[in-house]
Design a protein around this motif. Structure first.
Motif, PDB file in Angstrom:
ATOM      1  N   VAL A  26      43.509  47.091  46.337  1.00 37.13           N
ATOM      2  CA  VAL A  26      43.883  45.439  46.112  1.00 37.13           C
ATOM      3  C   VAL A  26      43.316  44.839  44.933  1.00 37.13           C
ATOM      4  O   VAL A  26      42.120  44.944  44.878  1.00 37.13           O
ATOM      5  N   THR A  27      44.026  44.033  44.400  1.00 37.75           N
ATOM      6  CA  THR A  27      43.364  43.263  43.254  1.00 37.75           C
ATOM      7  C   THR A  27      42.912  41.900  43.828  1.00 37.75           C
ATOM      8  O   THR A  27      43.613  41.141  44.388  1.00 37.75           O
ATOM      9  N   VAL A  28      41.627  41.696  44.018  1.00 35.48           N
ATOM     10  CA  VAL A  28      41.065  40.718  44.679  1.00 35.48           C
ATOM     11  C   VAL A  28      40.617  39.718  43.523  1.00 35.48           C
ATOM     12  O   VAL A  28      39.825  39.953  42.600  1.00 35.48           O
ATOM     13  N   LEU A  29      41.069  38.452  43.840  1.00 34.99           N
ATOM     14  CA  LEU A  29      40.860  37.307  43.085  1.00 34.99           C
ATOM     15  C   LEU A  29      40.091  36.304  43.715  1.00 34.99           C
ATOM     16  O   LEU A  29      40.596  35.543  44.546  1.00 34.99           O
ATOM     17  N   GLY A  30      38.884  35.691  43.236  1.00 34.19           N
ATOM     18  CA  GLY A  30      38.068  35.076  43.908  1.00 34.19           C
ATOM     19  C   GLY A  30      38.114  33.594  43.163  1.00 34.19           C
ATOM     20  O   GLY A  30      38.020  33.378  42.223  1.00 34.19           O
ATOM     21  N   ILE A  31      38.139  32.605  44.068  1.00 33.26           N
ATOM     22  CA  ILE A  31      37.922  31.085  43.872  1.00 33.26           C
ATOM     23  C   ILE A  31      36.757  30.520  44.505  1.00 33.26           C
ATOM     24  O   ILE A  31      36.601  30.502  45.769  1.00 33.26           O
ATOM     25  N   ALA A  48      38.471  41.358  40.831  1.00 37.23           N
ATOM     26  CA  ALA A  48      38.984  41.426  39.466  1.00 37.23           C
ATOM     27  C   ALA A  48      38.579  40.294  38.699  1.00 37.23           C
ATOM     28  O   ALA A  48      38.477  40.670  37.374  1.00 37.23           O
ATOM     29  N   ALA A  49      38.737  39.363  39.026  1.00 41.44           N
ATOM     30  CA  ALA A  49      38.488  37.909  38.351  1.00 41.44           C
ATOM     31  C   ALA A  49      37.790  37.037  39.444  1.00 41.44           C
ATOM     32  O   ALA A  49      38.143  36.876  40.481  1.00 41.44           O
ATOM     33  N   TYR A  68      46.552  30.126  36.997  1.00 42.25           N
ATOM     34  CA  TYR A  68      45.875  30.825  36.238  1.00 42.25           C
ATOM     35  C   TYR A  68      45.980  32.252  36.504  1.00 42.25           C
ATOM     36  O   TYR A  68      46.372  33.194  35.669  1.00 42.25           O
ATOM     37  N   PHE A  69      45.806  32.566  37.761  1.00 42.38           N
ATOM     38  CA  PHE A  69      45.706  33.933  38.321  1.00 42.38           C
ATOM     39  C   PHE A  69      46.970  34.628  38.264  1.00 42.38           C
ATOM     40  O   PHE A  69      47.411  35.819  38.038  1.00 42.38           O
ATOM     41  N   ILE A  70      48.129  33.776  38.511  1.00 38.07           N
ATOM     42  CA  ILE A  70      49.423  34.276  38.301  1.00 38.07           C
ATOM     43  C   ILE A  70      49.873  34.769  36.907  1.00 38.07           C
ATOM     44  O   ILE A  70      50.456  35.440  36.648  1.00 38.07           O
TER      45      ILE A  70
END
Length: 385
Positions: A26-31, A48-49, A68-70
Motif C-alpha cells: 500500500v502507498t502510505v501518504l502521511g499528513i 511514500a510521502a 497534492y497527493f492526488i
C-alpha cells in the motif's frame, strides 16, 4: 492502493499500522503538523510521502494536502487516523474526496452520545435513562426520572474530559451555572463494572477478531479523582457480553473498522450500554490484543484494508493487563522491586504521553498471565501504597 494517514506519528505505539500497510504494497501518504525529521524511523520508512501542515485543525490545509497527493499519486482509496479526536475531520475529507468509509452524516451516531443511545435503543440494548439538557428545567426532569446521582458529559466529547458526577441539588445548580457552552447529555448514574467488547470487522461488517476487557473503575472516576487504574483482557468472553456486543456491532454497521464498545455489567448476566467508539481502543490496548493472543492486529487491519474477509484463527492464551502508576502517589514497591518479583511476566513499562496521563497514569506496566489470581497479585503489588 493509496492510503492517507492523518497524524501518523501519534500515538507512537500506532506506528505499526503504517509499516504493515507498506509491507503489503500500500502507498502510505502521511499528513502531520511536525517536520519530517521528527518522525520515527519506522514511520519515515513506511511513508511514500509526507506533507506537513502548520495546524491539523486548519481544514483547508488538509484539503490542500490531499489535493497534492492526488496530483502526485492518483486517487485516494482510504483515509484514516485511528484517532477519536480526528474522527469528524477524517469523515469530512472522505466526503470531499469521495473516499470509502465513515462520512459526516455518520458522526451523529458514533460521536454524539445521544445518537449512540438512540441506536442502542433501536437495537433493543439497555441504556442509562437520560437526554441532552440545555436548561435547569431539562436537568431537573432527568433527576426526577432517575434520582441522584446523575452524570453529565459532553454530547460530542472525547474520553472523560469535562465529565461530572452530580450528587445533589447544589451541585446541579453549580453545573448549570458553569457548564461549558456546548451540548451536554445527562444520564442516571449506573452502578456496575465496566466491560468492553473490542475487535475488528471486515469490509462487509463481519467480525474477524474480537476480545473483551474489564476495568477496575471507570475512566471518569480515574480522571476526576486522579486515581490509578488497571484493566485486563478476558481469556473467555461471557456469552451475554458477546451477544450484546455483536448486536451493537451490527446495529452500528461497523465496516472495515476497529470497534470498542463499553458496557456496565449490572448483574450476573445484565449489561447496560455506555458508549461506542469506532476506532482502536485507547492507550496500549492494541498491543495488549497482540500479547494476549500472540497475534499481529496491526497486520490484520492492513490485510482487512487490502480486502481480507477471512476470520483470524487465534486463541486467547493469556490475560493481558495494564496497571498504571501516578507520580503523585507514594508506592511501597520501587520499579526495581516490581521487576525483581514479576519481571518474567512484564512485557512493557511505557512512559505515557502527557495528554493521556490523567487517564493512563505517568507510567504503565503491561504484563500477561494465564490465571486471574496471578493478575490480581501482581496488580496489588504494583499499586500498594
Amino acid at each position: 492502493m493509496n492510503l492517507v494517514y492523518i497524524c501518523p506519528q501519534f500515538p507512537p505505539n500506532f506506528s505499526p499500522f503504517c509499516s504493515r500497510l507498506k509491507a503489503l504494497g500500500v502507498t502510505v501518504l502521511g499528513i502531520g503538523d511536525g517536520p519530517a525529521e521528527s518522525l520515527s524511523q519506522e514511520i519515515s520508512d513506511s511513508l511514500a510521502a509526507y506533507y506537513m501542515v502548520d495546524d491539523l485543525h486548519n481544514y483547508d490545509s488538509l484539503v490542500k494536502a490531499c489535493g497534492y497527493f492526488i496530483h502526485q499519486y492518483g486517487k485516494i482509496d482510504r483515509l484514516e487516523s485511528h484517532n477519536e479526536y480526528w474522527l469528524a475531520t477524517d469523515a469530512g475529507l472522505r466526503l470531499d474526496f469521495n473516499i470509502q468509509g465513515l462520512k459526516p452524516a455518520d458522526m451523529q451516531f458514533i460521536r454524539r452520545k445521544s445518537g449512540m443511545k438512540e441506536v442502542f435503543r433501536r437495537a433493543g440494548i439497555k441504556v442509562a435513562p437520560g437526554k441532552v439538557v440545555h436548561t435547569l428545567a431539562d436537568a431537573e426532569g432527568v433527576v426526577k426520572e432517575t434520582g441522584y446521582p446523575v452524570v453529565a458529559k459532553p454530547d460530542d466529547g472525547v474520553g472523560a474530559l469535562d465529565t461530572f458526577k452530580i450528587n445533589n441539588k447544589k451541585e446541579l445548580l453549580s453545573f448549570i451555572e458553569k457548564k461549558p457552552d456546548h451540548d451536554y447529555i445527562m444520564e442516571g448514574f449506573v452502578k456496575g463494572t465496566i466491560f468492553s467488547f473490542d475487535g475488528l470487522t471486515d469490509r462487509d461488517g463481519n467480525i474477524i477478531f474480537c476480545t473483551a476487557h474489564t476495568f477496575s473503575q471507570g475512566i471518569m472516576d480515574v480522571v476526576n479523582n486522579g486515581d490509578h487504574l488497571f484493566y485486563y483482557s478476558l481469556r473467555s468472553i461471557p456469552k451475554e457480553l458477546e451477544a450484546v456486543g455483536r448486536k451493537a456491532v451490527s446495529a452500528f454497521t461497523v465496516k472495515e473498522r476497529f470497534f470498542h464498545i463499553e458496557f456496565f455489567k449490572t448483574g450476573p448476566t445484565d449489561y447496560v450500554a455506555l458508549e461506542v467508539n469506532m476506532r482502536p481502543p485507547g492507550g496500549y490496548t492494541t498491543d495488549m490484543f497482540n500479547y494476549a493472543s500472540d497475534i499481529d492486529v496491526y497486520k490484520l487491519w492492513a490485510e482487512v484494508v487490502n480486502g481480507r474477509t477471512e476470520p483470524l484463527d487465534y486463541h486467547r492464551k493469556y490475560h493481558c493487563c495494564y496497571a498504571s502508576r501516578k507520580n503523585r502517589f507514594n508506592y511501597v514497591h520501587s520499579h526495581e522491586e516490581i521487576m525483581d518479583h514479576y519481571g518474567s511476566c512484564i512485557l512493557e513499562v511505557p512512559s505515557v504521553p502527557g495528554v493521556f496521563s490523567t487517564a493512563l497514569g505517568d507510567i504503565g506496566y503491561i504484563f500477561r498471565v494465564e490465571h486471574e489470581r496471578d493478575l490480581f497479585e501482581i496488580t496489588a503489588f504494583i499499586h500498594e501504597m
